[in-house]
Design an enzyme around this catalytic site. Structure first.
Site, mmCIF file in Angstrom:
data_model
loop_
_atom_site.group_PDB
_atom_site.id
_atom_site.type_symbol
_atom_site.label_atom_id
_atom_site.label_comp_id
_atom_site.label_asym_id
_atom_site.label_seq_id
_atom_site.Cartn_x
_atom_site.Cartn_y
_atom_site.Cartn_z
ATOM 1 N N GLY A 106 0.903 -1.225 0.160
ATOM 2 C CA GLY A 106 -0.134 -0.099 0.045
ATOM 3 C C GLY A 106 0.846 1.185 -0.119
ATOM 4 O O GLY A 106 1.732 1.513 -0.537
ATOM 5 N N GLU B 99 5.503 -3.214 0.811
ATOM 6 C CA GLU B 99 5.738 -2.953 -0.557
ATOM 7 C C GLU B 99 4.951 -1.743 -0.852
ATOM 8 O O GLU B 99 3.864 -1.643 -0.931
ATOM 9 C CB GLU B 99 5.117 -4.280 -1.140
ATOM 10 C CG GLU B 99 5.779 -5.378 -1.142
ATOM 11 C CD GLU B 99 7.328 -5.431 -2.033
ATOM 12 O OE1 GLU B 99 7.421 -4.288 -2.587
ATOM 13 O OE2 GLU B 99 7.974 -6.452 -1.842
ATOM 14 N N CYS C 13 2.028 0.541 -8.656
ATOM 15 C CA CYS C 13 3.194 1.154 -7.889
ATOM 16 C C CYS C 13 4.382 1.153 -8.830
ATOM 17 O O CYS C 13 5.227 2.199 -8.739
ATOM 18 C CB CYS C 13 3.498 0.420 -6.669
ATOM 19 S SG CYS C 13 3.752 -1.383 -6.854
#
Length: 473
Positions: free
Chosen positions: A192, A214, A248
């Protein structure tokens, strides 16, 4: 439907009891659960696609490729390779220590908590779980409340395929997550943003719980002016369009030589027209923005930019749609450089040299991934040696996540800890060191027992006098 808060400690306690029972220890049992996970993804793929279409507007092909297919492939491969991963290791030691049988056993950490995000809710829930299963851990899955249809689906289908005494789904929002974080876990795996990661890290610190974080950040693209600008534009735009930029590893901004900026923009326009001949607003191949709040955040960033919008993406707030948007001449202090964009907006920052591009990257938090487009080996090595990032990718975007053998990880603000295949297995595994001293070694051990003679002291402290080679810079 949210999991009753009062049941959450009971769920954790039950999983811990299961772990202590030894149920998860046999390799064959773990392999069966991994194959069951793959069967779940394969058999329930239509329901999964429908849920993610409802929650996120995700194109079916994208779900099958980037989520369902990845889970199946990685679960099956992990099951196949698990016997090798789980073998005890015997490190090479000095001859006089070999009779001690130095050994590294692979031990599961215990009961894990996996908290996953909304943007890729399937792969980012089950990728960590694959490693936890392979390692022999029990686990709670906490999917995001921002994908309610998918999260409820998990609550229904996971117990049909995986042993419910070992793997459980907890649904809910902040209250449920807060209760989970009050409890002690043997490992927490969170995917997140950095703001929530700090809350999780603080909660974990109270129990000294190890973490994998992560996260994300602004992943920049550096384009060498000698590189094929047209090809770079095509590959960058493709990477940015995956899940409407809500991943991401999406390219966040582009650093390009000032005199190449307009050529790059023309190439972006050309490939956008090729990808979406009728625009992306109504294209079934382009995803929606995850929430109304997220849509407002991105459009707010756009409304405040001092850059020049050169590829104007249409917006439909009611449907949470936003087309890819390119902004040129973005400079220090611009709204588009404040935070991770996490959407289909791509700022272009013109620079006058490679050194200026490198300095620009280094002046900010370490990115999750740094993209570099160059055929010049000297340029590549310069960027490798002079920057820091979780990963570095040359001459493409996004595709690195398809290489199962490479660890995926951040550094600094982009997170820490490793995952994907064996690296996820290692994350949930403790290396348990062991020696087995034979009775026959006793005569050789006599020197260690007090009182020590002068000869014994010299032998026991011999390492202090180790010759140190000379070194010259």
């Amino acid at each position: 439907m949210a999991t009753p808060i009062s049941t959450i400690p009971k769920i954790r306690d039950a999983l811990r009891a299961t772990f202590r029972s030894g149920l998860t220890r046999p390799i064959a049992w773990r392999q069966h659960q991994l194959y069951q996970l793959a069967r779940m993804a394969q058999n329930e793929r239509e329901l999964i696609c429908d849920a993610l279409k409802k929650d996120l507007g995700k194109p079916k092909t994208e779900v099958l490729m980037a989520e369902v297919g990845c889970v199946i492939e990685r679960a099956v491969k992990s099951a196949e390779q698990l016997p090798v991963w789980a073998k005890a290791e015997y490190p090479e030691v000095a001859d006089w220590q070999k009779p001690w049988k130095p050994t590294l056993y692979k031990a599961p950490r215990g009961t894990a908590l996996i908290i996953s995000p909304w943007n890729y809710p399937m792969i980012l829930t089950f990728q960590p779980l694959i490693g936890a299963i392979a390692a022999g851990c029990t686990a709670v899955l906490k999917p995001s409340e921002l994908v309610p249809t998918f999260s409820q689906l998990l609550d229904e289908i996971v117990p049909k395929y995986l042993d419910p005494n070992v793997y459980r789904v907890v649904n809910g929002a902040v209250p449920e997550t807060s209760k989970l974080l009050e409890l002690q876990w043997d490992h927490i795996f969170y995917t997140g943003n950095g703001r929530v990661a700090r809350i999780i890290a603080s909660a974990a610190a109270k129990h000294l719980t190890p973490l994998t974080l992560e996260l994300g950040g602004k992943s920049p693209v550096i384009i060498d002016s000698a590189y094929d600008i047209d090809l770079a534009a095509k590959r960058i735009l493709w990477g940015k369009c995956n899940n409407a930029g809500q991943i991401c590893v999406a390219p966040d901004y582009v650093l390009v030589q000032r005199d190449k900026q307009d050529e790059l923009i023309k190439a972006f326009q050309k490939h956008y027209d090729s990808f979406f001949p009728n625009g992306a607003l109504d294209s079934p191949l382009f995803g929606s923005i995850g929430s109304d709040l997220h849509h407002k955040r991105i459009t707010s960033l756009l409304s405040r930019t001092k850059g020049e919008v050169v590829l104007k993406g249409r917006s439909d707030a009611a449907r949470r749609r936003l087309e890819p948007t390119i902004v040129k001449n973005v400079s220090e202090g611009d709204s588009l450089l404040e935070e991770e964009i996490f959407g289909p907006v791509l700022p272009i920052v013109p620079v006058d040299s490679l050194k200026q591009a490198v300095d620009f990257v280094n002046a900010r938090s370490h990115p999750l991934v740094l993209y570099v487009f160059s055929d010049n080996e000297n340029v590549k090595q310069q960027v490798v040696s002079e920057t820091q990032s979780g990963g570095i990718v040359f001459n493409d975007t996004f595709q690195q996540v398809a290489v199962h053998e490479l660890p995926f990880a951040g550094v600094g603000e982009s997170g820490y800890g490793y995952q994907v295949m064996k690296h996820t297995y290692d994350t949930f595994t403790q290396l348990r060191s062991s020696i087995d001293m034979p009775r026959e070694a006793e005569p050789y051990l006599a020197i260690r027992y007090p009182p020590h003679s002068e000869e014994a002291v010299q032998a026991l402290t011999a390492a202090v006098h180790t010759p140190i080679p000379s070194s010259r810079l």
